[in-house]
Scaffold this motif. Sequence first.
Motif, PDB file in Angstrom:
ATOM      1  N   CYS A   1      60.134  79.634  81.004  1.00  0.00           N
ATOM      2  CA  CYS A   1      59.578  80.253  82.207  1.00  0.00           C
ATOM      3  C   CYS A   1      59.267  81.717  81.907  1.00  0.00           C
ATOM      4  CB  CYS A   1      60.558  80.151  83.370  1.00  0.00           C
ATOM      5  SG  CYS A   1      59.886  80.915  84.869  1.00  0.00           S
ATOM      6  N   PRO A   2      58.042  82.153  82.145  1.00  0.00           N
ATOM      7  CA  PRO A   2      57.676  83.537  81.832  1.00  0.00           C
ATOM      8  C   PRO A   2      58.241  84.559  82.815  1.00  0.00           C
ATOM      9  CG  PRO A   2      55.831  82.426  82.866  1.00  0.00           C
ATOM     10  CD  PRO A   2      56.917  81.387  82.678  1.00  0.00           C
ATOM     11  N   CYS A   3      58.752  84.105  83.945  1.00  0.00           N
ATOM     12  CA  CYS A   3      59.191  85.066  84.963  1.00  0.00           C
ATOM     13  C   CYS A   3      60.565  85.661  84.678  1.00  0.00           C
ATOM     14  CB  CYS A   3      59.162  84.416  86.337  1.00  0.00           C
ATOM     15  SG  CYS A   3      57.482  84.058  86.895  1.00  0.00           S
ATOM     16  N   HIS A   4      61.566  84.814  84.423  1.00  0.00           N
ATOM     17  CA  HIS A   4      62.918  85.325  84.180  1.00  0.00           C
ATOM     18  C   HIS A   4      63.545  84.652  82.978  1.00  0.00           C
ATOM     19  CE1 HIS A   4      62.103  85.495  88.628  1.00  0.00           C
ATOM     20  NE2 HIS A   4      62.283  86.780  88.355  1.00  0.00           N
ATOM     21  N   ASP A   5      62.709  84.023  82.158  1.00  0.00           N
ATOM     22  CA  ASP A   5      63.117  83.482  80.855  1.00  0.00           C
ATOM     23  C   ASP A   5      64.069  82.298  80.917  1.00  0.00           C
ATOM     24  OD1 ASP A   5      62.568  83.553  78.148  1.00  0.00           O
ATOM     25  OD2 ASP A   5      64.379  84.711  77.691  1.00  0.00           O
ATOM     26  N   SER A   6      64.056  81.548  82.001  1.00  0.00           N
ATOM     27  CA  SER A   6      64.798  80.282  81.970  1.00  0.00           C
ATOM     28  C   SER A   6      64.154  79.377  80.930  1.00  0.00           C
ATOM     29  CB  SER A   6      64.745  79.580  83.342  1.00  0.00           C
ATOM     30  OG  SER A   6      65.612  80.196  84.246  1.00  0.00           O
ATOM     31  N   GLN A   7      64.992  78.519  80.348  1.00  0.00           N
ATOM     32  CA  GLN A   7      64.485  77.569  79.365  1.00  0.00           C
ATOM     33  C   GLN A   7      64.991  76.180  79.708  1.00  0.00           C
ATOM     34  OE1 GLN A   7      65.407  78.994  75.424  1.00  0.00           O
ATOM     35  NE2 GLN A   7      64.314  80.928  75.740  1.00  0.00           N
ATOM     36  N   PHE A   8      64.129  75.203  79.457  1.00  0.00           N
ATOM     37  CA  PHE A   8      64.440  73.813  79.787  1.00  0.00           C
ATOM     38  C   PHE A   8      64.190  72.943  78.560  1.00  0.00           C
ATOM     39  CE2 PHE A   8      63.057  76.047  83.557  1.00  0.00           C
ATOM     40  CZ  PHE A   8      63.985  75.686  84.526  1.00  0.00           C
ATOM     41  N   ASN A   9      65.095  71.989  78.340  1.00  0.00           N
ATOM     42  CA  ASN A   9      64.937  71.039  77.237  1.00  0.00           C
ATOM     43  C   ASN A   9      63.783  70.075  77.543  1.00  0.00           C
ATOM     44  OD1 ASN A   9      67.212  71.940  75.654  1.00  0.00           O
ATOM     45  ND2 ASN A   9      68.485  71.137  77.320  1.00  0.00           N
ATOM     46  N   PRO A  10      63.323  69.344  76.528  1.00  0.00           N
ATOM     47  CA  PRO A  10      62.211  68.412  76.756  1.00  0.00           C
ATOM     48  C   PRO A  10      62.487  67.391  77.860  1.00  0.00           C
ATOM     49  CG  PRO A  10      62.534  68.745  74.423  1.00  0.00           C
ATOM     50  CD  PRO A  10      63.666  69.441  75.109  1.00  0.00           C
ATOM     51  N   ASP A  11      63.768  67.049  78.081  1.00  0.00           N
ATOM     52  CA  ASP A  11      64.084  66.099  79.160  1.00  0.00           C
ATOM     53  C   ASP A  11      64.209  66.781  80.519  1.00  0.00           C
ATOM     54  OD1 ASP A  11      66.469  67.488  78.970  1.00  0.00           O
ATOM     55  OD2 ASP A  11      67.709  65.706  78.619  1.00  0.00           O
ATOM     56  N   GLY A  12      63.911  68.068  80.583  1.00  0.00           N
ATOM     57  CA  GLY A  12      63.940  68.816  81.836  1.00  0.00           C
ATOM     58  C   GLY A  12      65.256  69.504  82.114  1.00  0.00           C
ATOM     59  N   SER A  13      66.314  69.181  81.378  1.00  0.00           N
ATOM     60  CA  SER A  13      67.618  69.807  81.639  1.00  0.00           C
ATOM     61  C   SER A  13      67.564  71.299  81.290  1.00  0.00           C
ATOM     62  CB  SER A  13      68.719  69.104  80.840  1.00  0.00           C
ATOM     63  OG  SER A  13      68.470  69.225  79.453  1.00  0.00           O
ATOM     64  N   VAL A  14      68.445  72.050  81.938  1.00  0.00           N
ATOM     65  CA  VAL A  14      68.469  73.497  81.736  1.00  0.00           C
ATOM     66  C   VAL A  14      69.085  73.829  80.384  1.00  0.00           C
ATOM     67  CG1 VAL A  14      69.370  75.701  82.608  1.00  0.00           C
ATOM     68  CG2 VAL A  14      68.615  73.923  84.217  1.00  0.00           C
ATOM     69  N   ALA A  15      68.383  74.615  79.586  1.00  0.00           N
ATOM     70  CA  ALA A  15      68.905  75.095  78.310  1.00  0.00           C
ATOM     71  C   ALA A  15      69.407  76.522  78.445  1.00  0.00           C
ATOM     72  CB  ALA A  15      67.821  75.021  77.234  1.00  0.00           C
ATOM     73  N   GLN A  16      68.803  77.267  79.378  1.00  0.00           N
ATOM     74  CA  GLN A  16      69.196  78.672  79.597  1.00  0.00           C
ATOM     75  C   GLN A  16      68.787  79.077  81.005  1.00  0.00           C
ATOM     76  OE1 GLN A  16      68.109  81.740  76.575  1.00  0.00           O
ATOM     77  NE2 GLN A  16      66.927  82.678  78.246  1.00  0.00           N
ATOM     78  N   GLY A  17      69.669  79.766  81.728  1.00  0.00           N
ATOM     79  CA  GLY A  17      69.385  80.233  83.079  1.00  0.00           C
ATOM     80  C   GLY A  17      68.504  81.461  83.071  1.00  0.00           C
ATOM     81  N   PRO A  18      68.243  81.958  84.258  1.00  0.00           N
ATOM     82  CA  PRO A  18      68.999  81.801  85.500  1.00  0.00           C
ATOM     83  C   PRO A  18      68.805  80.479  86.257  1.00  0.00           C
ATOM     84  CG  PRO A  18      67.119  83.237  85.883  1.00  0.00           C
ATOM     85  CD  PRO A  18      67.159  82.945  84.415  1.00  0.00           C
ATOM     86  N   ALA A  19      67.842  79.683  85.921  1.00  0.00           N
ATOM     87  CA  ALA A  19      67.697  78.405  86.626  1.00  0.00           C
ATOM     88  C   ALA A  19      68.957  77.567  86.408  1.00  0.00           C
ATOM     89  CB  ALA A  19      66.470  77.665  86.121  1.00  0.00           C
ATOM     90  N   THR A  20      69.346  76.835  87.434  1.00  0.00           N
ATOM     91  CA  THR A  20      70.525  75.983  87.329  1.00  0.00           C
ATOM     92  C   THR A  20      70.189  74.505  87.505  1.00  0.00           C
ATOM     93  OG1 THR A  20      70.989  76.281  89.676  1.00  0.00           O
ATOM     94  CG2 THR A  20      72.093  77.780  88.141  1.00  0.00           C
ATOM     95  N   ALA A  21      69.046  74.219  88.076  1.00  0.00           N
ATOM     96  CA  ALA A  21      68.647  72.822  88.317  1.00  0.00           C
ATOM     97  C   ALA A  21      67.600  72.404  87.278  1.00  0.00           C
ATOM     98  CB  ALA A  21      68.071  72.682  89.717  1.00  0.00           C
TER      99      ALA A  21
END
Length: 155
Positions: free
Chosen positions: A116-136
Motif C-alpha cells: 500500500c503506497p499510503c502507509h506501507d502496509s503489505q499483504f501476502n499473495p493470499d491477501g493476509s497481512v504481512a506488515q501493518g498498520p493494516a490488520t485485516a
Amino acid sequence: MRRRDFVNWVGLGVLASSLPVAIAACQPDTASAPDAAPAEGESTAAAPSRDDGFVQVGSVSALDESGSIAEQNVAEQQVVVIRDPSDTAAVLAVNALCTHQGCSVDWNPDAGVFVCPCHDSQFNPDGSVAQGPATAPLPTYDAKIEGDIVLVSVS
Ligand code: FES
C-alpha cells in the motif's frame, strides 16, 4: 403613447426576452460531468460478466508482461490479479483496496507482496497481512485461466 413610456416598454421587452438566455448561460454544465471521459489508462466501465459469474479481466500475456492485472470494476469491486507464486499455472485475485484506509495496493513482484503506497502496509499473495498498520486481510476472489484469458469471480 409618450416617448418615455415607449422607451420603457421596449426596454422591458428586451430584458424579458433575454432573461432565459442569461439564466441558461449561468447554469453549470451538469450534463457533461457524470459522463466525463475517464483519464487516460483508466477504465470505469464494468467488465462483462459471463453466465458462470466469471469476468474477463485481461489476457495471460498481459499478466505475464506486467506482472499483474488491475481491474477497476469487476462487479463494482477493484481487483488485482497475479500469478500464484507457489503455482505459476494458477492465478490469485484480491480486492485492491487496502483494509487500513482504502488506498489501492500495488503488486511488488520482487518482494512478493502487495504494497500500500499510503502507509506501507503489505499483504501476502493470499491477501493476509504481512506488515501493518493494516490488520485485516485483503478479500480474495476465485480466479482462473482459460486459454489466454484471465477470469475473476467476485460473487
Ligand atoms: Fe493502506 Fe494505510 S491505507 S496502509
